[in-house]
Design a protein around this motif. Structure first.
Motif, PDB file in Angstrom:
ATOM      1  N   ARG A  20       5.219   1.227   2.596  1.00  0.00           N
ATOM      2  CA  ARG A  20       5.381  -0.186   2.215  1.00  0.00           C
ATOM      3  C   ARG A  20       4.052  -0.745   1.702  1.00  0.00           C
ATOM      4  O   ARG A  20       4.010  -1.440   0.683  1.00  0.00           O
ATOM      5  N   ILE A  21       2.964  -0.442   2.376  1.00  0.00           N
ATOM      6  CA  ILE A  21       1.648  -0.924   1.950  1.00  0.00           C
ATOM      7  C   ILE A  21       1.278  -0.345   0.587  1.00  0.00           C
ATOM      8  O   ILE A  21       0.745  -1.046  -0.276  1.00  0.00           O
ATOM      9  N   ASP A  29       0.154  -7.095  -4.385  1.00  0.00           N
ATOM     10  CA  ASP A  29       0.372  -8.031  -3.294  1.00  0.00           C
ATOM     11  C   ASP A  29      -0.520  -7.750  -2.089  1.00  0.00           C
ATOM     12  O   ASP A  29      -0.598  -8.560  -1.176  1.00  0.00           O
ATOM     13  N   VAL A  30      -1.177  -6.602  -2.072  1.00  0.00           N
ATOM     14  CA  VAL A  30      -2.076  -6.234  -0.979  1.00  0.00           C
ATOM     15  C   VAL A  30      -3.410  -5.845  -1.583  1.00  0.00           C
ATOM     16  O   VAL A  30      -3.470  -5.134  -2.586  1.00  0.00           O
ATOM     17  N   ASN A  31      -4.476  -6.344  -0.949  1.00  0.00           N
ATOM     18  CA  ASN A  31      -5.827  -5.974  -1.363  1.00  0.00           C
ATOM     19  C   ASN A  31      -6.660  -5.739  -0.108  1.00  0.00           C
ATOM     20  O   ASN A  31      -6.154  -5.880   1.013  1.00  0.00           O
ATOM     21  N   ALA A  36      -5.144  -5.370   6.308  1.00  0.00           N
ATOM     22  CA  ALA A  36      -4.940  -5.197   7.753  1.00  0.00           C
ATOM     23  C   ALA A  36      -3.883  -6.163   8.288  1.00  0.00           C
ATOM     24  O   ALA A  36      -3.024  -5.772   9.085  1.00  0.00           O
ATOM     25  N   ILE A  37      -3.910  -7.403   7.823  1.00  0.00           N
ATOM     26  CA  ILE A  37      -2.939  -8.398   8.280  1.00  0.00           C
ATOM     27  C   ILE A  37      -1.534  -8.013   7.824  1.00  0.00           C
ATOM     28  O   ILE A  37      -0.579  -8.053   8.599  1.00  0.00           O
ATOM     29  N   VAL A  38      -1.402  -7.624   6.555  1.00  0.00           N
ATOM     30  CA  VAL A  38      -0.090  -7.255   6.011  1.00  0.00           C
ATOM     31  C   VAL A  38       0.412  -5.972   6.673  1.00  0.00           C
ATOM     32  O   VAL A  38       1.592  -5.850   7.003  1.00  0.00           O
ATOM     33  N   PHE A  39      -0.482  -5.025   6.904  1.00  0.00           N
ATOM     34  CA  PHE A  39      -0.111  -3.777   7.571  1.00  0.00           C
ATOM     35  C   PHE A  39       0.453  -4.075   8.960  1.00  0.00           C
ATOM     36  O   PHE A  39       1.536  -3.609   9.316  1.00  0.00           O
ATOM     37  N   ASP A  40      -0.287  -4.854   9.748  1.00  0.00           N
ATOM     38  CA  ASP A  40       0.153  -5.159  11.110  1.00  0.00           C
ATOM     39  C   ASP A  40       1.485  -5.916  11.119  1.00  0.00           C
ATOM     40  O   ASP A  40       2.357  -5.628  11.943  1.00  0.00           O
TER      41      ASP A  40
END
Length: 96
Positions: A20-21, A29-31, A36-40
């Motif tokens: 997903r990441i 959408d992820v940088n 780390a926040i999106v992963f968690d």
């Protein structure tokens, strides 16, 4: 056959989260600032929703490594005339 398709289990949460990441990175959408926040958040989501049936997924693995997922998210709305159960499914594909 070197690959296998099977229903995802809680043992697959890390693989689901990682794929997903990678997808979210690819679409911008992820940088490094929010990874780390999106992963968690995604890891918690997969753990909870796989446990309570709010999300079902199937994985393709090659020699024990998950390389692709396909998931089904269940949405429940108040019943109405065209959908008395309130359930609606959304189909998503993620390929790594």
């Amino acid at each position: 056959m070197d690959w296998n398709i099977r229903k995802a289990t809680l043992k697959d949460v890390d693989a689901l989260t990682g794929l997903r990441i990678e997808l979210l990175k690819a679409v911008g959408d992820v940088n490094e600032g929010n990874r780390a926040i999106v992963f968690d958040a995604n890891r918690r989501y997969f753990q909870e929703k796989l446990s309570n049936g709010g999300y079902s997924a199937w994985v393709a693995d090659v020699r024990g490594t998950v390389v692709a997922i396909s998931g089904l998210v269940f949405f429940e709305r108040p019943p109405h005339g065209e959908n008395i159960s309130g359930f609606r499914s959304i189909y998503n594909e993620y390929v790594y």
